[in-house]
Design a protein around this motif. Sequence first.
Motif, PDB file in Angstrom:
ATOM      1  N   GLY A   1      42.334  30.316  45.527  1.00  0.00           N
ATOM      2  CA  GLY A   1      42.330  31.772  45.652  1.00  0.00           C
ATOM      3  C   GLY A   1      42.687  32.237  47.041  1.00  0.00           C
TER       4      GLY A   1
ATOM      5  N   ASN B   1      46.309  33.999  39.550  1.00  0.00           N
ATOM      6  CA  ASN B   1      45.907  32.696  39.018  1.00  0.00           C
ATOM      7  C   ASN B   1      46.679  31.565  39.686  1.00  0.00           C
TER       8      ASN B   1
ATOM      9  N   ARG C   1      44.857  30.914  42.798  1.00  0.00           N
ATOM     10  CA  ARG C   1      43.587  30.266  42.448  1.00  0.00           C
ATOM     11  C   ARG C   1      43.783  28.773  42.208  1.00  0.00           C
TER      12      ARG C   1
ATOM     13  N   ASP D   1      38.715  35.567  37.578  1.00  0.00           N
ATOM     14  CA  ASP D   1      38.153  34.287  38.002  1.00  0.00           C
ATOM     15  C   ASP D   1      36.967  33.890  37.124  1.00  0.00           C
TER      16      ASP D   1
END
Length: 271
Positions: free
Chosen positions: A145, A137, A140, A157
């Motif tokens: 990502g 995360n 991301r 996701d």
Amino acid sequence: MDKKAAKILMSTFWGGGGWKSVSTPFSGEDFEYAKSQGVMFDPLTITHDEIVQRLHEIHQDDTLQERVVTAFLHSLSTKKVHLRSALSSWALTSQLPLHTYLERRAVHANTSACGDCNFLRLQSDQEYVDADLNVLNFERIKWGGVRHGWLLYCLMDLELLYKDTDAISEVTPEDQAILVSLLEAAQTGDPKDSARSLEKRWKGLFPSSKQERDALLEIWAAAGLLVPTDKPRRGKGGSGDFIFVATWQGDDGYNTDAALRYFAPYLPEIL
């Protein structure tokens, strides 16, 4: 996304000198706060088959594709890069059949011993024990990502997209203009142009860093927007900086069918 929770996650992995050394599992007041906001997580133990089942259930939602697309487009002008990779996560798993890890073994395992995952270039293991979703995360939120082809990343996701109020946003004319400029830049027609060349062409078209543009190239390639055609390859094995877009070259352009499938309502009639 809660700003305080996001800051806690970012500072856990990243500092003035780049990546930090971390010790897991995480604990403490800050971690508990970030966890309460759905930004950080306890270690996850889950099987491949459970992930596939959860992804199958997610894809039963007929509104998912439109939500993924609008979140992606909304990210272009706002720089909310965490909303981008759901496009590739959706694309990579939308055709994934409901299956078990041992049901069809890969003859030539490139990304997984599971034949179905391997065929779709998804990296998967039979079981995940105390897997750390926090670093996934972080990547991301930081860049859009990195491990886009990981089955576990795709699940995280898409599940986070469902919970993110930022993802429920209108697409602005600015977002549409950026989309058109990105597509037009991909139509170089020059076989000597590589993915790195396109990254440089994209610079200045929208607010982004080099790392964010790299992530976007991978997202588009994984989603079928930038794919090698049957034209002869000029490079030798592609770029080591990339996975999905490694062998793309300028005369491949962008895939018109994929662009229309995702973005038709947001594109001019003649592009």
